[in-house]
Write an enzyme that holds these catalytic residues in place. Structure first.
Site, PDB file in Angstrom:
ATOM      1  N   ASP A  47      46.172  12.436 113.331  1.00 21.10           N
ATOM      2  CA  ASP A  47      46.490  12.936 111.993  1.00 21.10           C
ATOM      3  C   ASP A  47      47.519  14.059 112.124  1.00 21.10           C
ATOM      4  O   ASP A  47      47.319  15.005 112.902  1.00 21.10           O
ATOM      5  CB  ASP A  47      45.203  13.464 111.327  1.00 21.10           C
ATOM      6  CG  ASP A  47      45.405  13.763 109.846  1.00 21.10           C
ATOM      7  OD1 ASP A  47      44.569  13.357 109.022  1.00 21.10           O
ATOM      8  OD2 ASP A  47      46.434  14.389 109.511  1.00 21.10           O
ATOM      9  N   SER A  99      62.353  10.743  98.199  1.00 20.83           N
ATOM     10  CA  SER A  99      62.254   9.658  97.219  1.00 20.83           C
ATOM     11  C   SER A  99      63.124   9.937  96.007  1.00 20.83           C
ATOM     12  O   SER A  99      63.285  11.087  95.600  1.00 20.83           O
ATOM     13  CB  SER A  99      60.789   9.526  96.771  1.00 20.83           C
ATOM     14  OG  SER A  99      60.668   8.660  95.654  1.00 20.83           O
ATOM     15  N   TYR A 103      52.998  13.461  93.118  1.00 26.43           N
ATOM     16  CA  TYR A 103      53.633  12.819  94.279  1.00 26.43           C
ATOM     17  C   TYR A 103      55.087  13.275  94.369  1.00 26.43           C
ATOM     18  O   TYR A 103      55.556  13.716  95.415  1.00 26.43           O
ATOM     19  CB  TYR A 103      53.564  11.289  94.170  1.00 26.43           C
ATOM     20  CG  TYR A 103      54.537  10.608  95.098  1.00 26.43           C
ATOM     21  CD1 TYR A 103      55.726  10.069  94.607  1.00 26.43           C
ATOM     22  CD2 TYR A 103      54.312  10.566  96.465  1.00 26.43           C
ATOM     23  CE1 TYR A 103      56.652   9.490  95.444  1.00 26.43           C
ATOM     24  CE2 TYR A 103      55.231   9.981  97.321  1.00 26.43           C
ATOM     25  CZ  TYR A 103      56.403   9.451  96.799  1.00 26.43           C
ATOM     26  OH  TYR A 103      57.326   8.878  97.642  1.00 26.43           O
ATOM     27  N   LYS A 132      57.391  15.678  97.234  1.00 24.05           N
ATOM     28  CA  LYS A 132      58.671  15.330  97.862  1.00 24.05           C
ATOM     29  C   LYS A 132      59.718  16.401  97.560  1.00 24.05           C
ATOM     30  O   LYS A 132      60.450  16.853  98.438  1.00 24.05           O
ATOM     31  CB  LYS A 132      59.159  13.952  97.365  1.00 24.05           C
ATOM     32  CG  LYS A 132      58.317  12.795  97.836  1.00 24.05           C
ATOM     33  CD  LYS A 132      58.272  12.716  99.365  1.00 24.05           C
ATOM     34  CE  LYS A 132      57.467  11.529  99.850  1.00 24.05           C
ATOM     35  NZ  LYS A 132      57.370  11.471 101.329  1.00 24.05           N
ATOM     36  N   LEU A 160      56.190  -3.430  92.040  1.00 27.69           N
ATOM     37  CA  LEU A 160      56.568  -4.715  91.467  1.00 27.69           C
ATOM     38  C   LEU A 160      56.588  -5.861  92.458  1.00 27.69           C
ATOM     39  O   LEU A 160      55.898  -6.879  92.264  1.00 27.69           O
ATOM     40  CB  LEU A 160      57.939  -4.597  90.790  1.00 27.69           C
ATOM     41  CG  LEU A 160      58.477  -5.904  90.178  1.00 27.69           C
ATOM     42  CD1 LEU A 160      57.581  -6.371  89.027  1.00 27.69           C
ATOM     43  CD2 LEU A 160      59.907  -5.714  89.701  1.00 27.69           C
ATOM     44  N   GLY A 200      54.852   7.270  82.427  1.00 28.37           N
ATOM     45  CA  GLY A 200      55.587   7.903  83.531  1.00 28.37           C
ATOM     46  C   GLY A 200      56.788   7.105  83.991  1.00 28.37           C
ATOM     47  O   GLY A 200      57.640   7.625  84.713  1.00 28.37           O
TER      48      GLY A 200
HETATM   49  C1  WQD Z   1      59.395  -1.024  89.371  1.00 31.84           C
HETATM   50  C2  WQD Z   1      59.583  -1.601  87.977  1.00 31.84           C
HETATM   51  C3  WQD Z   1      57.828  -1.004  86.469  1.00 31.84           C
HETATM   52  C4  WQD Z   1      54.690  -3.326  88.547  1.00 31.84           C
HETATM   53  C5  WQD Z   1      57.579   3.805  92.508  1.00 31.84           C
HETATM   54  C6  WQD Z   1      57.463   5.274  92.796  1.00 31.84           C
HETATM   55  C7  WQD Z   1      58.537   5.681  93.776  1.00 31.84           C
HETATM   56  C8  WQD Z   1      58.474   4.814  95.007  1.00 31.84           C
HETATM   57  C9  WQD Z   1      58.634   3.357  94.613  1.00 31.84           C
HETATM   58  C10 WQD Z   1      57.136   5.862  96.711  1.00 31.84           C
HETATM   59  C11 WQD Z   1      59.236  -0.604  86.879  1.00 31.84           C
HETATM   60  C12 WQD Z   1      57.840  -2.515  86.702  1.00 31.84           C
HETATM   61  C13 WQD Z   1      55.895  -2.735  88.195  1.00 31.84           C
HETATM   62  C14 WQD Z   1      54.119  -4.304  87.685  1.00 31.84           C
HETATM   63  C15 WQD Z   1      55.985  -4.058  86.200  1.00 31.84           C
HETATM   64  N1  WQD Z   1      57.244   4.999  95.684  1.00 31.84           N
HETATM   65  N2  WQD Z   1      56.532  -3.096  87.047  1.00 31.84           N
HETATM   66  N3  WQD Z   1      54.794  -4.632  86.546  1.00 31.84           N
HETATM   67  O1  WQD Z   1      57.807   2.869  89.600  1.00 31.84           O
HETATM   68  O2  WQD Z   1      60.263   2.433  90.197  1.00 31.84           O
HETATM   69  O3  WQD Z   1      58.785   3.574  91.834  1.00 31.84           O
HETATM   70  O4  WQD Z   1      57.548   3.046  93.706  1.00 31.84           O
HETATM   71  O5  WQD Z   1      58.015   6.446  97.269  1.00 31.84           O
HETATM   72  O6  WQD Z   1      58.333   7.026  94.133  1.00 31.84           O
HETATM   73  O7  WQD Z   1      57.676   5.985  91.595  1.00 31.84           O
HETATM   74  O8  WQD Z   1      58.450   1.161  91.372  1.00 31.84           O
HETATM   75  O9  WQD Z   1      57.688  -1.108  91.857  1.00 31.84           O
HETATM   76  O10 WQD Z   1      56.093   0.484  90.667  1.00 31.84           O
HETATM   77  O11 WQD Z   1      58.079  -0.457  89.443  1.00 31.84           O
HETATM   78  O12 WQD Z   1      56.568  -4.366  85.148  1.00 31.84           O
HETATM   79  O13 WQD Z   1      53.012  -4.876  87.955  1.00 31.84           O
HETATM   80  O14 WQD Z   1      58.687  -2.702  87.814  1.00 31.84           O
HETATM   81  O15 WQD Z   1      57.565  -0.694  85.095  1.00 31.84           O
HETATM   82  O16 WQD Z   1      60.132  -0.830  85.795  1.00 31.84           O
HETATM   83  P1  WQD Z   1      58.838   2.519  90.618  1.00 31.84           P
HETATM   84  P2  WQD Z   1      57.491  -0.018  90.874  1.00 31.84           P
END
Ligand code: WQD
Length: 343
Positions: free
Chosen positions: A60, A130, A154, A158, A205, A299
């Site tokens: 850790d 990030s 989070y 960063k 996503l 968010g």
């Molecule tokens: C991408 C798009 C969602 C899931 C986050 C963190 C960022 C980094 C990357 C750590 C958005 C849409 C998503 C779903 C959807 N993490 N979506 N249905 O939110 O841009 O970034 O992950 O470092 O810090 O904030 O990525 O992949 O969650 O979303 O419609 O089931 O896909 O609304 O537009 P995000 P994401």
């Protein structure tokens, strides 16, 4: 320039791909991880892919004794010339529910790594930051001099981590830092043997889309169709994890060759909507990805994509793989490992 590099969070998604890229570039690597969000099986896959035994410490980063073991292991390769610090919790929603845990782990871990580096005379740090530090961007594409703010714990860890490192570069002689602001890492190594392995329901996503395509989930919930974007769904800058890994190698080379710290975006400069990603994944997999449009996720921002010019100018690096390659490599990993590393 070959050297021995310590990776924290070494069996995680981005770190494991960076490990392979460092080996390919001639670096020796020592990894450390507590397996809080990754599988020991990653080490077996790295051994198979790299044709060598990974040098690894289970530990850790918040424990100085564990870090000391990693630096001692690096000693057999002339000592650690740099640390790439990946180890951190990274779920935005979870950080809102558990802010203290995120600050303690992410900032406490970073401070512990910096202390150990000073004790072992290691002066170069690559920090996993990030694009979330940009919050809801005022202008697009996003340049590194854009205003920074954090809209969740989070993102705060960063942003404050970057500020902490900036202070250390002013006070610790010779300490140099490369802050890499990742946009949206996706995809997998072309072998399909390592990749993103989220626990439980994927927050992000592409891993969710992958599970729809393989039949583990009935459809994709699209979070919002009323954003000010071409098709109303969220737009992001997806970057192949192997391009991201190459960016870390380039950042390490820069620190070794130039006595200067830097902060750069690691993105492609191209934004894609949720619907475009789903359609690209259907092309790559030959499977249907049914969509159900639901309300916005709290968010989320409408659009977020990088101006990648600074990384190209300073590091000579730019992303090479396109969205179709990201989806094809993600799909290969998903097909070969339907249950992730526990398959
Ligand atoms: C991408 C798009 C969602 C899931 C986050 C963190 C960022 C980094 C990357 C750590 C958005 C849409 C998503 C779903 C959807 N993490 N979506 N249905 O939110 O841009 O970034 O992950 O470092 O810090 O904030 O990525 O992949 O969650 O979303 O419609 O089931 O896909 O609304 O537009 P995000 P994401």
């Amino acid at each position: 320039m070959a050297s021995c590099v310590i990776l924290t969070g070494a069996t995680g998604y981005i770190a494991s791909h960076t490990w392979l890229a460092l080996w390919a570039a001639g670096h020796e690597v020592v990894g450390i991880d507590n397996f809080s969000n990754s599988s020991p099986k990653v080490l077996e896959r790295l051994a198979q892919l790299g044709g060598r035994t990974p040098r690894f410490v289970q530990g850790d980063v918040r424990q100085q004794a564990d870090l000391a073991r990693a630096f001692e292991m690096a000693q057999s390769h002339g000592g650690a010339s740099a640390v790439v610090h990946f180890a951190a919790f990274k779920a935005v929603g979870e950080s809102v529910e558990q802010p203290a845990r995120y600050y303690e782990n992410n900032l406490g871990g970073l401070m512990s790594v910096c202390l150990a580096m000073q004790m072992h005379g290691c002066r170069h740090l690559v920090f996993s930051s990030s694009a979330t530090v940009y919050g809801d961007p005022q202008s697009l594409p996003i340049r590194e001099d854009a205003p920074v703010t954090a809209t969740n714990p989070y993102g705060q860890t960063k942003l404050r981590g970057e500020q902490l490192l900036q202070d250390l570069t002013q006070s610790v002689p010779g300490f140099r830092v490369a802050c890499l602001r990742y946009f949206n890492p996706v995809g997998a190594h072309e072998s399909g043997d390592i990749g993103e392995d989220p626990r439980g329901t994927p927050n992000n996503l592409m891993p969710y889309v992958a599970q729809v395509a393989i039949g583990r989930r009935p459809h994709l919930n699209v979070f919002g169709q009323d954003y000010p974007t071409p098709d109303g769904t969220g737009v992001r800058d997806y970057i192949h994890v192997c391009d991201l890994a190459d960016g870390h190698v380039a950042a390490l080379d820069h620190l070794a060759q130039h006595d200067q710290s830097l902060t750069v975006n690691l993105g492609t400069g191209r934004g894609y909507s949720v619907v475009e990603v789903a359609q690209a994944y259907e092309r790559a997999s030959g499977r249907k990805v049914p969509l159900v449009f639901v309300p916005r996720r709290p968010g989320d921002v409408a659009s977020c994509y990088a101006d990648p010019a600074m990384a190209e100018q300073l590091l000579g690096w730019k992303a090479r793989r396109d969205l179709d390659a990201m989806c094809a490599d993600s799909w290969r990993w998903q097909q070969k490992n339907p249950q992730g590393f526990e398959s």
